[in-house]
Design an enzyme around this catalytic site. Structure first.
Site, PDB file in Angstrom:
ATOM      1  N   TYR A 152       0.831  -1.210   0.000  1.00  0.00           N
ATOM      2  CA  TYR A 152       0.000   0.000   0.000  1.00  0.00           C
ATOM      3  C   TYR A 152       0.862   1.256   0.000  1.00  0.00           C
ATOM      4  O   TYR A 152       0.668   2.169  -0.817  1.00  0.00           O
ATOM      5  CB  TYR A 152      -0.913  -0.026   1.224  1.00  0.00           C
ATOM      6  CG  TYR A 152      -1.650   1.262   1.516  1.00  0.00           C
ATOM      7  CD1 TYR A 152      -2.746   1.643   0.752  1.00  0.00           C
ATOM      8  CD2 TYR A 152      -1.264   2.084   2.575  1.00  0.00           C
ATOM      9  CE1 TYR A 152      -3.439   2.814   1.031  1.00  0.00           C
ATOM     10  CE2 TYR A 152      -1.948   3.256   2.855  1.00  0.00           C
ATOM     11  CZ  TYR A 152      -3.029   3.616   2.083  1.00  0.00           C
ATOM     12  OH  TYR A 152      -3.700   4.782   2.364  1.00  0.00           O
ATOM     13  N   ALA A 154       4.100   1.561  -0.783  1.00  0.00           N
ATOM     14  CA  ALA A 154       4.957   1.640  -1.956  1.00  0.00           C
ATOM     15  C   ALA A 154       4.194   2.131  -3.183  1.00  0.00           C
ATOM     16  O   ALA A 154       4.687   2.968  -3.953  1.00  0.00           O
ATOM     17  CB  ALA A 154       5.581   0.272  -2.237  1.00  0.00           C
ATOM     18  N   LYS A 156       1.408   3.903  -3.171  1.00  0.00           N
ATOM     19  CA  LYS A 156       1.028   5.294  -2.949  1.00  0.00           C
ATOM     20  C   LYS A 156       2.213   6.228  -3.202  1.00  0.00           C
ATOM     21  O   LYS A 156       2.044   7.342  -3.714  1.00  0.00           O
ATOM     22  CB  LYS A 156       0.502   5.477  -1.530  1.00  0.00           C
ATOM     23  CG  LYS A 156      -0.893   4.914  -1.298  1.00  0.00           C
ATOM     24  CD  LYS A 156      -1.951   5.639  -2.106  1.00  0.00           C
ATOM     25  CE  LYS A 156      -3.356   5.252  -1.669  1.00  0.00           C
ATOM     26  NZ  LYS A 156      -4.407   5.927  -2.474  1.00  0.00           N
TER      27      LYS A 156
END
Length: 253
Positions: A152, A154, A156
């Site tokens: 999540y 990484a 984002k």
């Protein structure tokens, strides 16, 4: 402050619940016509009714954001229903489960590619707008790891980088691109509500780390999104607004 949103047309991917729903209603309250997508028809219908109750046009539909063809078709339908698109916001996210083969694939396909697909599909309409604006949703754990390695965060981080590069490319066309990166945000029924109910010690420990002494609210995030999306912030592009009550410690030069 008048955000000058009246009459503008906003398409919100995954805007039927949580922060997306709050943002949709705020934009509608400011006079914008709003289209939203979701995965649950009842939630979509309820959100569209709330949007229309503000006296503006509302449109909604269910779509799987990992289905590229269906997603593009939905953006086209939403733009047709509103008569165009001035604002595009993507709330697409697979969430933050522990790292695994499946969760890495889901984060890539939903968070990263879902954001890219939506923006790409909306571009023909944004290019015809006199005040085109894109807002993508990041997270503070993308800029300052807090809960260990996770797909999540990484993905984002990749979205934040892409948005900054896209802002440089699209600025000459008058299209702005900005990011809103929330820290821990409490929304009734949301992830932190579930943590509060099921693992109160984690909730309390997190709140204690926030200098403001509390978690943020969905309304606070929605207001930041609305400001960045609006013509009022017409000279702001390529920025990443962090909403975390002072939790992240980096100096934002």
């Amino acid at each position: 402050m008048d955000l000058k949103l009246k009459g503008l047309r906003a398409i919100l991917a995954s805007g039927s619940r949580s922060i997306g729903r709050i943002t949709a209603e705020l934009l509608a309250a400011e006079g914008a016509d709003v289209a939203i997508s979701g995965r649950n028809q009842a939630e979509v219908d309820e959100a569209v009714a709330a949007i229309k109750a503000r006296g503006v046009r509302g449109h909604g539909g269910t779509v799987e954001l990992t289905d590229a063809a269906a997603y593009r078709a939905w953006v086209q339908q939403a733009a047709d229903a509103l008569g165009g698109c001035d604002i595009f916001v993507s709330f697409a996210s697979a969430g933050g489960p522990p790292a695994s083969e499946d969760s890495w694939k889901a984060a890539f396909d939903v968070d990263l590619m879902g954001t890219w697909r939506g923006i790409d599909a909306a571009m023909p309409f944004l290019e015809r707008s006199e005040c085109g604006s894109i807002v993508v949703i990041g997270t503070t754990v993308a800029i300052e790891p807090a809960f260990g390695p996770q797909p999540y965060a990484a993905m984002k981080a990749a979205i934040v980088h892409h948005a900054a590069a896209l802002a440089q490319k699209l600025a000459p066309q008058g299209i702005r691109v900005n990011t809103v990166s929330p820290g821990p945000i409490f929304v009734e029924g949301g992830a932190w509500d579930k943590i509060r109910q099921g693992r109160r010690e984690i909730y309390d420990a997190t709140a204690a780390k926030i200098p403001a002494g509390r978690l943020g609210t969905g309304e606070e995030v929605a207001r930041a999104i609305a400001f960045l999306a609006s013509p009022t912030s017409g000279f702001i592009t390529g920025t990443n607004i962090v909403l975390d009550g002072g939790m992240s410690r980096r100096v934002q030069f």
